[in-house]
Write an enzyme that holds these catalytic residues in place. Structure first.
Site, mmCIF file in Angstrom:
data_model
loop_
_atom_site.group_PDB
_atom_site.id
_atom_site.type_symbol
_atom_site.label_atom_id
_atom_site.label_comp_id
_atom_site.label_asym_id
_atom_site.label_seq_id
_atom_site.Cartn_x
_atom_site.Cartn_y
_atom_site.Cartn_z
ATOM 1 C CB THR A 127 -25.531 31.190 23.808
ATOM 2 O OG1 THR A 127 -24.293 30.504 23.941
ATOM 3 C CG2 THR A 127 -26.058 31.020 22.392
ATOM 4 C CE LYS B 171 -23.146 28.654 21.251
ATOM 5 N NZ LYS B 171 -22.391 27.610 21.880
ATOM 6 C CE LYS C 55 -29.642 30.541 25.146
ATOM 7 N NZ LYS C 55 -28.690 30.852 26.207
HETATM 8 P P1 NAD Z 1 -26.441 28.063 34.185
HETATM 9 O O1 NAD Z 1 -27.917 28.119 34.274
HETATM 10 O O2 NAD Z 1 -25.704 26.915 34.819
HETATM 11 O O3 NAD Z 1 -25.810 29.422 34.791
HETATM 12 C C1 NAD Z 1 -26.374 30.695 34.624
HETATM 13 C C2 NAD Z 1 -26.253 31.397 35.964
HETATM 14 O O4 NAD Z 1 -26.673 32.753 35.824
HETATM 15 C C3 NAD Z 1 -27.162 30.778 37.037
HETATM 16 O O5 NAD Z 1 -26.351 30.344 38.124
HETATM 17 C C4 NAD Z 1 -28.088 31.934 37.443
HETATM 18 O O6 NAD Z 1 -28.408 31.936 38.827
HETATM 19 C C5 NAD Z 1 -27.255 33.136 37.059
HETATM 20 N N1 NAD Z 1 -27.984 34.383 36.876
HETATM 21 C C6 NAD Z 1 -29.105 34.617 36.150
HETATM 22 N N2 NAD Z 1 -29.421 35.927 36.172
HETATM 23 C C7 NAD Z 1 -28.466 36.540 36.921
HETATM 24 C C8 NAD Z 1 -28.225 37.891 37.307
HETATM 25 N N3 NAD Z 1 -29.043 38.890 36.923
HETATM 26 N N4 NAD Z 1 -27.147 38.156 38.080
HETATM 27 C C9 NAD Z 1 -26.324 37.153 38.484
HETATM 28 N N5 NAD Z 1 -26.492 35.870 38.146
HETATM 29 C C10 NAD Z 1 -27.549 35.560 37.379
HETATM 30 O O7 NAD Z 1 -26.081 28.161 32.616
HETATM 31 P P2 NAD Z 1 -24.700 27.750 31.917
HETATM 32 O O8 NAD Z 1 -24.768 26.346 31.462
HETATM 33 O O9 NAD Z 1 -23.565 28.224 32.757
HETATM 34 O O10 NAD Z 1 -24.808 28.648 30.582
HETATM 35 C C11 NAD Z 1 -24.564 30.054 30.594
HETATM 36 C C12 NAD Z 1 -24.595 30.541 29.152
HETATM 37 O O11 NAD Z 1 -23.624 29.839 28.393
HETATM 38 C C13 NAD Z 1 -25.943 30.326 28.463
HETATM 39 O O12 NAD Z 1 -26.223 31.438 27.658
HETATM 40 C C14 NAD Z 1 -25.722 29.068 27.643
HETATM 41 O O13 NAD Z 1 -26.550 29.008 26.510
HETATM 42 C C15 NAD Z 1 -24.250 29.244 27.261
HETATM 43 N N6 NAD Z 1 -23.548 27.982 26.943
HETATM 44 C C16 NAD Z 1 -23.686 26.894 27.755
HETATM 45 C C17 NAD Z 1 -23.005 25.720 27.436
HETATM 46 C C18 NAD Z 1 -23.128 24.491 28.286
HETATM 47 O O14 NAD Z 1 -22.706 23.414 27.842
HETATM 48 N N7 NAD Z 1 -23.652 24.586 29.512
HETATM 49 C C19 NAD Z 1 -22.196 25.668 26.280
HETATM 50 C C20 NAD Z 1 -22.046 26.815 25.498
HETATM 51 C C21 NAD Z 1 -22.737 27.974 25.847
#
Ligand code: NAD
Length: 299
Positions: free
Chosen positions: A96, A171, A246
């Site tokens: 997102t 979204k 966010k």
């Molecule tokens: P998270 O923090 O659990 O996972 C993100 C991962 O990205 C982390 O493990 C981090 O180490 C990794 N990362 C960061 N930079 C990196 C890079 N350059 N190379 C490789 N890995 C890298 O977050 P999440 O909950 O999985 O969310 C991910 C996305 O999905 C976000 O944008 C969030 O807004 C969106 N989202 C999350 C949810 C939810 O319920 N968790 C729901 C809808 C959307």
């Protein structure tokens, strides 16, 4: 069967990579976090030592990263993944992120000779685990057609919203509705309490009347009427307040850039900012009712 690189194996990316494996694809993953890499081993995802190594032989690259700056930094520029991948690779960004970064992602992909879609999701970690996510997709018809079968392995509803950035636009508009409606439902329950109305009575009326909405009928912020809502487990997420904030901030950034009037979106952003600042970032976003109740008691 395609070779798919998944970059970002966190709460969402890990289970999404696992569902691509279940669909029969060869999935190679990379994350900067060692813990995230370890956790995904149980899902039969192959691990790469670097992001570049992960994408080198991939037909498709899925990114699931925290924010726009992470996506642009990881993909664009001479050291980015667009340069490291074979020309003609399909890039799917499911993070997102802000609409401007999403458009920059598409532009850099085109320059590097790749196909790209922005494909953010709703449905949370449960949807990622169960392959029931909704994908909101922006990109060309050809890129959407190429991405669709892969998205179907991770979700149950796939909507082509328009060109570059349209998925992100959908979204943040949806989540702005969600943030505003959760506050509206919370205020109504707190007012009902002050008027001596039981939670169940208000629920029974509003859930079958014109006040009906998802925040009420699926995610009711008081315990009781909807047994599966986070209110019944002390507001454990679910969808954390930090993520709601966010998305609301992204809506306000986009509204400012586009010149749209979003008075209630701005108010919801201010309320969630205050709620989060009081140590509630990790609580489910429906916990804002407790904050509304505290404010009501102060007046
Ligand atoms: P998270 O923090 O659990 O996972 C993100 C991962 O990205 C982390 O493990 C981090 O180490 C990794 N990362 C960061 N930079 C990196 C890079 N350059 N190379 C490789 N890995 C890298 O977050 P999440 O909950 O999985 O969310 C991910 C996305 O999905 C976000 O944008 C969030 O807004 C969106 N989202 C999350 C949810 C939810 O319920 N968790 C729901 C809808 C959307």
């Amino acid at each position: 069967m395609a070779t798919i690189a998944v970059i970002g194996l966190g709460n969402m990316g890990g289970p999404m990579a696992g569902n691509l494996v279940k669909a029969g694809h060869d999935v190679v993953g990379f994350d900067l976090s060692v813990a995230a890499m370890e956790a995904v081993k149980a899902r039969w995802v192959r691990l790469a030592e670097t992001a570049h190594a992960a994408v080198a032989d991939a037909d498709v690259v899925v990114t699931m990263l925290p924010s726009g700056k992470h996506v642009v930094a990881a993909t664009a520029g001479p050291d980015g993944l667009f340069a490291a991948a074979r020309p003609g690779t399909l890039f799917i960004d499911s993070s997102t992120i802000d609409v401007a970064s999403a458009r920059a992602f598409h532009e850099a992909a085109v320059v590097a000779g790749h196909q790209s879609v922005d494909a953010p999701v709703s449905g949370g970690v449960g949807g990622a685990e169960g392959a029931t996510l909704t994908f909101m997709v922006g990109g060309t018809d050809a890129a959407f057609a190429a991405a669709r079968p892969l998205l179907e392995a991770m979700g149950k509803k796939i909507v082509h919203c328009g060109g570059a950035g349209a998925g992100q636009a959908a979204k943040i508009c949806n989540n702005m509705i969600l943030g505003i409606s959760m506050i509206a439902v919370s205020e109504a329950f707190v007012l009902g309490e002050k008027l001596g109305l039981s939670h169940q009575a208000l629920y029974d009326v509003a859930s079958t009347s014109s006040g009906q909405c998802w925040s009420l009928t699926t995610y009711c912020p008081v315990p009781g009427p909807v047994p599966t809502s986070p209110a019944n487990r002390d507001y454990q997420p679910g969808f954390a307040a930090a993520l709601m904030l966010k998305d609301l901030k992204l809506s306000q950034e986009a509204a400012g850039a586009a010149g749209a009037a979003t008075a209630l979106g701005a108010a919801a952003t201010a309320l969630y900012t205050a709620f989060a600042a009081e140590g509630n970032e990790g609580k489910d976003f429906s916990g804002i009712i407790e904050w509304v109740r505290t404010r009501a008691d102060e007046t």
